[in-house]
Write an enzyme that holds these catalytic residues in place. Structure first.
Site: not given
Ligand code: GLP
Length: 262
Positions: A67, A136, A143
């Site tokens: 993404d 979430d 989402e």
């Molecule tokens: C972002 C990414 C996700 C990832 C998430 C988790 O939202 N788009 O792909 O899974 O972060 O983040 P963290 O590892 O900082 O909890």
């Protein structure tokens, strides 16, 4: 689905990096799906170490990131392209032309999403997709309510995600872009193998819902229950809410496939 519980977040991240390194060694032109987020930083640090110390070779590897934020240019320090360059690509011998991140500033975002899907197909599909999980339940930026068959597209971010990701935007959720380009849940499920890493207490509740609850678009990560080859690596803290934790430990401690990792 295999759930592997390791004692600490560090050990969980190192196991994740090892599995990626082994896949790359077995198939040097691996098509690797990559994720961002704080959880992945240790994984990428260990892959970089393996390159430096043991010559782990990325020269033929192709990568596709899950993404990117809409409106954030690749050279912006808050972009996922920048994150990937800093945490992994600049630290290993990968050819940047073989690394792909959706372009969040494309003039035609729908065309960019279609191009991204075609690029994945042109490489023969993703061999191994690395995944984190949002509080979430998002995977990539899919989402709650994302179709479980969705493809790469523009997604509007939830307020929970904007709060969770505010750290990179001076702590202000309002500065987190409202939209992102993301591989769809269907795109992710097309990967030959999925490898999720989830650690820490903020993931405890959502992890239990994703892996032990019903498959539902309200928790996109629950779609991994339908994937024929998915491995979820967690630390003891994230595993606290799992009813099946003892069985997961039994599998790790007895299955021949995990003997080399114990
Ligand atoms: C972002 C990414 C996700 C990832 C998430 C988790 O939202 N788009 O792909 O899974 O972060 O983040 P963290 O590892 O900082 O909890």
């Amino acid at each position: 689905m295999q759930i592997i519980i390791r004692p600490t977040s560090e050990i969980a991240a190192l196991l994740t990096a090892r599995l990626i390194a082994e896949a790359l060694t077995a198939k040097p032109d691996l098509v690797l799906g990559l994720a961002t987020g704080r959880t992945m930083e240790r994984v990428y640090a260990d892959l970089a170490r393996r390159h430096l110390d043991h010559g782990l070779d990325f020269s033929s590897c192709r990568t596709f990131n899950l993404d990117e934020y809409v409106g954030i240019a690749p050279e912006d320090p808050n972009s996922y392209r920048h994150y990937m360059n800093r945490h992994l690509f600049e630290r290993v011998n990968i050819d940047l032309r073989n690394t792909h991140v959706p372009n969040g500033v494309a003039s035609d975002l729908a065309a960019e999403c279609a191009r991204y899907e075609r690029a994945i197909l042109a490489c023969g599909g993703i061999d191994l997709q690395l995944l984190g999980i949002g509080t979430d339940g998002h995977i990539g930026f899919n989402e709650p309510l994302a179709s479980l068959r969705s493809r790469t597209r523009v997604e509007i971010l939830t307020s929970a995600t904007r709060r969770q990701n505010a750290g990179m935007f001076s702590g202000d959720p309002e500065r987190v872009p409202p939209c992102a380009l993301t591989m769809g849940v269907g795109t992710i499920l097309d990967s030959r193998r999925c490898l999720m890493l989830a650690t820490g207490s903020e993931k405890t509740d959502i992890l239990a819902k994703a892996v032990e609850g019903p498959i539902t678009a309200m928790i996109p990560a629950s779609a991994l229950q339908m994937h024929p080859d998915s491995t979820i690596i967690v630390d003891e803290t994230a595993a606290t809410g799992l009813r099946g934790a003892d069985y997961c430990r039994t599998i790790f401690n007895t299955a021949p496939a995990w003997a080399a990792y114990r």
